[in-house]
Design a protein around this motif. Structure first.
Motif, PDB file in Angstrom:
ATOM      1  N   THR A   1      -3.579   8.626   4.099  1.00 19.98           N
ATOM      2  CA  THR A   1      -3.045   7.725   3.088  1.00 19.98           C
ATOM      3  C   THR A   1      -4.024   7.681   1.924  1.00 19.98           C
ATOM      4  N   ASP A   2      -3.753   6.851   0.939  1.00 16.03           N
ATOM      5  CA  ASP A   2      -4.612   6.720  -0.236  1.00 16.03           C
ATOM      6  C   ASP A   2      -5.999   6.212   0.188  1.00 16.03           C
ATOM      7  N   VAL A   3      -7.044   6.888  -0.298  1.00 12.13           N
ATOM      8  CA  VAL A   3      -8.404   6.549   0.102  1.00 12.13           C
ATOM      9  C   VAL A   3      -8.766   5.117  -0.264  1.00 12.13           C
ATOM     10  N   GLN A   4      -8.331   4.651  -1.415  1.00  8.95           N
ATOM     11  CA  GLN A   4      -8.714   3.308  -1.841  1.00  8.95           C
ATOM     12  C   GLN A   4      -8.165   2.239  -0.898  1.00  8.95           C
ATOM     13  N   TYR A   5      -6.987   2.477  -0.339  1.00  6.14           N
ATOM     14  CA  TYR A   5      -6.434   1.515   0.606  1.00  6.14           C
ATOM     15  C   TYR A   5      -7.144   1.571   1.956  1.00  6.14           C
TER      16      TYR A   5
ATOM     17  N   GLU B   1       0.810  -1.206   0.000  1.00  3.50           N
ATOM     18  CA  GLU B   1       0.000   0.000   0.000  1.00  3.50           C
ATOM     19  C   GLU B   1       0.854   1.271   0.000  1.00  3.50           C
ATOM     20  N   THR B   2       0.244   2.363  -0.435  1.00  2.00           N
ATOM     21  CA  THR B   2       0.917   3.661  -0.439  1.00  2.00           C
ATOM     22  C   THR B   2       1.263   4.067   0.994  1.00  2.00           C
TER      23      THR B   2
ATOM     24  N   SER C   1       1.611   5.780   4.416  1.00  2.99           N
ATOM     25  CA  SER C   1       0.839   6.827   5.084  1.00  2.99           C
ATOM     26  C   SER C   1       1.784   7.832   5.725  1.00  2.99           C
TER      27      SER C   1
END
Length: 254
Positions: free
Chosen positions: A144-148, A126-127, A129
């Protein structure tokens, strides 16, 4: 309590006690790490400390650790529910005996592997945070990235609901009333409580071992000592059950 259960593990060797020990690892480590990366977000004087963490892998490590513990807590209670149901309902089954006699290492491997795998996915895939001051919240928070975030929340919600179904079938569902059912009934409330799993998980997960003080005279004696376990107040608690005497119903009458 945990020290006594470990020191006298030869006498407390059922699956129930082994899962209590591994469950404690998730519970206690979650609270300790939470104090490092979440509590400072409420203290402006600690913001520089949090921003300094952005240059390290610790932020993502803490993030992965939190979900590892959440899913570990859910899995631990679910496994304990299954184990207790088998011990009570199907105690004579061969699989029940084998499960109960598993070593602590095997129990730890089964309990810890799935949550750790998911934690490694968060950490490596994941990207990363980072901490950021959010104007709308007027405070620092981890972003962090919303999709994750959606993926992680979906996995936790799914495991909670699945565990709730299993535990309901095993007659132990109280743990999931906050974690699982709330996800379905009120998703916005679940989002607001996402950082406070410890408020439900920590006391409830430790409920079973502490209840042993109330229900087991042997555990009370081991933990509290001989004198304290025999005080007037403690005397009202349940003691060991003495089996009834057996009589020979075929004895000859005089």
């Amino acid at each position: 309590m945990l020290y006594v259960l470990w020191r006298k593990r030869d006498n407390n060797g059922s699956l129930f006690y082994k899962l209590i020990r591994t469950q404690a690892v998730f519970d206690i480590s979650y609270v300790l790490v939470f104090c490092v990366y979440e509590v400072p977000t409420d203290w402006p004087v600690m913001y520089n400390f949090l921003f300094g963490l952005n240059e390290t892998v610790l932020v993502q490590l803490f993030y992965a650790h939190s979900y590892t513990c959440i899913n570990g807590q859910i899995l631990g209670v679910t496994l304990n529910s299954i184990g207790r149901a088998l011990a009570v309902r199907y105690s004579t089954w061969h699989i029940t005996e084998r499960i109960d006699k598993m070593s602590q290492a095997k129990v730890a491997f089964i309990h810890c592997t799935p949550p750790i795998i998911f934690g490694l996915f968060i950490f490596f895939v994941e990207t990363p945070s980072h901490f950021q001051f959010v104007e709308e919240l007027t405070r620092v928070t981890r972003v962090t990235d919303v999709q994750y975030v959606q993926i992680n929340s979906l996995v936790s919600m799914t495991s909670s609901v699945t565990g709730a179904v299993v535990s309901i079938l095993c007659a132990v569902a109280a743990y999931y009333l906050n974690n699982g059912l709330l996800s379905i009934i009120n998703t916005s409330a679940m989002f607001n409580l996402r950082k406070h799993y410890y408020a439900f998980a920590f006391p409830i997960s430790l409920l079973n071992p502490w209840c042993l003080l109330l229900t087991s005279a042997k555990i009370r004696k081991d933990v509290l000592g001989q004198k304290l376990s025999q005080t007037a107040l403690i005397q009202f608690l349940p003691s060991e059950v003495t089996p009834p005497k057996k009589y020979d119903v075929f004895h000859r009458s005089q």
